[in-house]
Design a protein around this motif. Sequence first.
Motif, PDB file in Angstrom:
ATOM      1  N   ASP A 108       0.868  -1.180   0.000  1.00 59.43           N
ATOM      2  CA  ASP A 108       0.000   0.000   0.000  1.00 59.43           C
ATOM      3  C   ASP A 108       0.901   1.225   0.000  1.00 59.43           C
ATOM      4  O   ASP A 108       1.478   1.596   1.023  1.00 59.43           O
ATOM      5  CB  ASP A 108      -0.897  -0.024   1.241  1.00 59.43           C
ATOM      6  N   PRO A 110       1.907   5.063  -2.596  1.00 55.33           N
ATOM      7  CA  PRO A 110       1.422   5.938  -3.663  1.00 55.33           C
ATOM      8  C   PRO A 110       1.508   5.244  -5.022  1.00 55.33           C
ATOM      9  O   PRO A 110       2.480   4.550  -5.329  1.00 55.33           O
ATOM     10  CB  PRO A 110       2.360   7.143  -3.577  1.00 55.33           C
ATOM     11  N   GLN A 117      -4.410   9.001  -9.662  1.00 59.03           N
ATOM     12  CA  GLN A 117      -3.683   8.596  -8.471  1.00 59.03           C
ATOM     13  C   GLN A 117      -4.682   8.226  -7.377  1.00 59.03           C
ATOM     14  O   GLN A 117      -5.173   9.099  -6.658  1.00 59.03           O
ATOM     15  CB  GLN A 117      -2.755   9.722  -7.999  1.00 59.03           C
ATOM     16  N   GLU A 119      -6.363   7.203  -3.950  1.00 56.84           N
ATOM     17  CA  GLU A 119      -6.012   7.454  -2.553  1.00 56.84           C
ATOM     18  C   GLU A 119      -6.891   6.604  -1.652  1.00 56.84           C
ATOM     19  O   GLU A 119      -8.017   6.232  -2.017  1.00 56.84           O
ATOM     20  CB  GLU A 119      -6.200   8.934  -2.217  1.00 56.84           C
ATOM     21  N   ASN A 120      -6.396   6.298  -0.476  1.00 56.83           N
ATOM     22  CA  ASN A 120      -7.168   5.533   0.501  1.00 56.83           C
ATOM     23  C   ASN A 120      -8.088   6.442   1.298  1.00 56.83           C
ATOM     24  O   ASN A 120      -7.792   7.632   1.493  1.00 56.83           O
ATOM     25  CB  ASN A 120      -6.227   4.792   1.454  1.00 56.83           C
ATOM     26  N   TYR A 121      -9.189   5.876   1.776  1.00 53.36           N
ATOM     27  CA  TYR A 121     -10.073   6.643   2.642  1.00 53.36           C
ATOM     28  C   TYR A 121      -9.296   7.067   3.893  1.00 53.36           C
ATOM     29  O   TYR A 121      -8.653   6.263   4.545  1.00 53.36           O
ATOM     30  CB  TYR A 121     -11.286   5.802   3.042  1.00 53.36           C
ATOM     31  N   GLY A 123      -6.735   8.909   3.857  1.00 55.78           N
ATOM     32  CA  GLY A 123      -5.371   9.282   3.498  1.00 55.78           C
ATOM     33  C   GLY A 123      -4.343   8.350   4.108  1.00 55.78           C
ATOM     34  O   GLY A 123      -4.629   7.517   4.973  1.00 55.78           O
ATOM     35  N   PHE A 125      -0.770   5.669   3.880  1.00 49.31           N
ATOM     36  CA  PHE A 125      -0.457   4.357   3.317  1.00 49.31           C
ATOM     37  C   PHE A 125       0.143   3.502   4.418  1.00 49.31           C
ATOM     38  O   PHE A 125       0.848   3.992   5.297  1.00 49.31           O
ATOM     39  CB  PHE A 125       0.522   4.501   2.153  1.00 49.31           C
ATOM     40  N   THR A 139      -8.412  -1.450   0.936  1.00 42.70           N
ATOM     41  CA  THR A 139      -7.325  -0.583   0.516  1.00 42.70           C
ATOM     42  C   THR A 139      -7.435  -0.266  -0.976  1.00 42.70           C
ATOM     43  O   THR A 139      -7.373  -1.157  -1.820  1.00 42.70           O
ATOM     44  CB  THR A 139      -5.970  -1.262   0.812  1.00 42.70           C
ATOM     45  N   ASN A 140      -7.573   0.998  -1.297  1.00 40.80           N
ATOM     46  CA  ASN A 140      -7.813   1.392  -2.684  1.00 40.80           C
ATOM     47  C   ASN A 140      -6.610   1.180  -3.596  1.00 40.80           C
ATOM     48  O   ASN A 140      -6.755   0.752  -4.745  1.00 40.80           O
ATOM     49  CB  ASN A 140      -8.224   2.867  -2.743  1.00 40.80           C
ATOM     50  N   THR A 141      -5.427   1.503  -3.106  1.00 41.23           N
ATOM     51  CA  THR A 141      -4.246   1.423  -3.974  1.00 41.23           C
ATOM     52  C   THR A 141      -4.005  -0.005  -4.449  1.00 41.23           C
ATOM     53  O   THR A 141      -3.671  -0.237  -5.616  1.00 41.23           O
ATOM     54  CB  THR A 141      -3.002   1.930  -3.232  1.00 41.23           C
TER      55      THR A 141
END
Length: 277
Positions: A108, A110, A117, A119-121, A123, A125, A139-141
């Motif tokens: 996880d 950038p 790009q 981003e995770n809820y 902010g 990582f 996890t969005n990334t």
Amino acid sequence: KNFMIAQHLPNRSITVRTTLDRDLQRASEESIEFFLRQNGKQYNVSESAVVLIETNGAVRSLVGGRDFPESEFNRVTQAKRQPGSSFKPFVYAAALENGYSPYDVFEDAPLAIGKWQPENYGGGFLGPMTLSEAMARSTNTIAAELTQEASEESVINIARRFGITTPLQPFPSIALGSQEVSLWEITRAFGTFQSGGLRMDPWLIEKIENSRGDVLYTRPDYNRDRVYDHELAKEMNGMLARVVNARFGTGRRARFGNWMVAGKTGTSQDWRDAWFI
């Protein structure tokens, strides 16, 4: 406990037996009304919808909104909304089918896909984690990276095979549920996980009879199509269970009693919609 609908016409009548369970239907309606009355203003929520589908596809409860006379729009079958992270299981299902494991470690960190790009809820990582943990944390990334590894087309293919009928476009943001679907079709698609890889075809009508007792229609038996590997479905269910049972899972509030619950949360952009499948 089934709903019976009698339709009287000149010189004839028919009776329709539905799959709906009276007790579950009433409980669903009361739950929606209670939540909206207690929390609607606080969360700026005006509507909610519920559909409960049994393993064999029989629809046991369907509530398309708060008040039918006030709004005849069915938010289960007609509303198309962004599912947010509740779409991610199709990303992970595609990844497993392409050879990945719940125990594979991704980072996880950038990430840039072209100009996008993710981003995770909240902010920030968290560094290395297994795919199983990434699913539980939503996890969005890592979901975005997995989509690129497996391909956007393979994610769309999985969603279609499982029962998503709304057209989907191969954009990178599909990983985060940016494209609209209905509650009906995504619930149907999740049924593939529950059944161990067999596609679910929901149904509402069991039988139709006329006034003489002649059966005009009865739901035929059918063999469900296998659309996903059984062992991979078991691995997916294990990850979906961690969403609810892991201390860091986004679906912790769905725990109740000794029931085993597996599912996925999702929120759309600007918190316009909240989902739990």
